[in-house]
Design a protein around this motif. Structure first.
Motif, short mmCIF file in Angstrom:
data_model
loop_
_atom_site.label_atom_id
_atom_site.label_comp_id
_atom_site.label_asym_id
_atom_site.label_seq_id
_atom_site.Cartn_x
_atom_site.Cartn_y
_atom_site.Cartn_z
N SER A 53 73.42 52.74 13.27
CA SER A 53 73.59 52.29 11.97
C SER A 53 73.31 51.02 11.83
O SER A 53 73.69 50.20 12.73
CB SER A 53 74.91 52.93 11.39
N THR A 55 74.75 47.83 9.09
CA THR A 55 75.55 47.40 8.03
C THR A 55 74.85 46.09 7.50
O THR A 55 74.71 44.96 8.12
CB THR A 55 77.14 47.19 8.13
N ARG A 59 77.02 47.30 3.24
CA ARG A 59 76.95 48.60 3.10
C ARG A 59 76.53 49.27 4.45
O ARG A 59 75.51 48.86 5.07
CB ARG A 59 76.10 49.02 1.93
N LYS A 60 77.07 50.54 4.74
CA LYS A 60 76.44 51.08 6.27
C LYS A 60 75.32 52.22 5.82
O LYS A 60 75.32 52.86 4.76
CB LYS A 60 77.58 51.70 6.92
N HIS A 61 74.29 51.99 6.66
CA HIS A 61 73.15 52.72 6.58
C HIS A 61 73.03 53.61 7.85
O HIS A 61 72.62 52.82 8.81
CB HIS A 61 71.87 52.20 6.35
N THR A 103 75.34 49.08 14.68
CA THR A 103 76.50 49.82 15.69
C THR A 103 75.93 51.00 16.17
O THR A 103 75.07 51.82 15.75
CB THR A 103 77.46 50.14 14.36
N ASN A 119 79.32 46.95 18.06
CA ASN A 119 78.41 46.34 17.11
C ASN A 119 77.81 45.15 17.76
O ASN A 119 78.08 44.41 18.72
CB ASN A 119 79.24 45.85 16.08
#
Length: 161
Positions: A53, A55, A59-61, A103, A119
């Motif tokens: 993911s 960030t 905001r986490k995607h 991440t 991360n």
């Protein structure tokens, strides 16, 4: 109980309690594509699930995942390859809009320690180019064999002169 059996049981329980661990997370550029390498140690043959993911803007995607659902904006540009103790995210057409905190999250079935998470901050101008042979280095047994055979190769070369 026999002390040897007790120690063996304790070691088995401790090993089962911590089946995998992320050892290293790195990122590099391969042409115009981003590669994020998530190296891990695995002590079992249980199935591995993962999620990569990003960030950004707090905001986490989800980019690619077997744990959750990947977001559409990344799904067509991203793929994941798995090798022994390595999960690689490949993100095509990497631009500055893809910068952020990447991440790697790993989970092995029946590992009771929970998910392992690591991360890395990725900024395009600070990324190094991927080494062409970096995947070969990850399994260093071939390198050790080569180094051990050098004296033999030198001796053969000397005899042929």
């Amino acid at each position: 109980m026999n002390p040897t059996v007790g120690i063996a049981v304790l070691l088995t329980v401790l090993q089962a309690a911590h089946c995998q661990m992320i050892k290293d997370l790195s990122a590099c550029l391969l042409g115009q594509n981003l590669r994020v390498d998530c190296h891990y140690e695995n002590k079992t043959s249980n199935p591995l699930t993962y999620e990569f993911s990003i960030t950004k803007d707090n905001r986490k995607h989800a980019i690619q995942s077997t744990i959750g659902v990947s977001e559409n904006i990344y799904r067509s540009r991203a793929n994941v390859t798995m090798h022994k103790n390595l999960v690689c995210l490949h993100l095509q057409s990497f631009t500055t809009s893809d910068e952020g905190i990447y991440t790697c999250e790993l989970k092995i079935t029946n590992d009771y320690t929970g998910n392992q998470i690591r991360n890395i901050t990725v900024i395009k101008d600070k990324l190094e180019k991927c080494a062409g042979f970096s995947l070969l280095i990850q399994n260093t047994s071939w390198l050790l064999l080569l180094l051990l055979s050098l004296p033999l190769l030198q001796a053969v070369d000397f005899v042929s002169l």
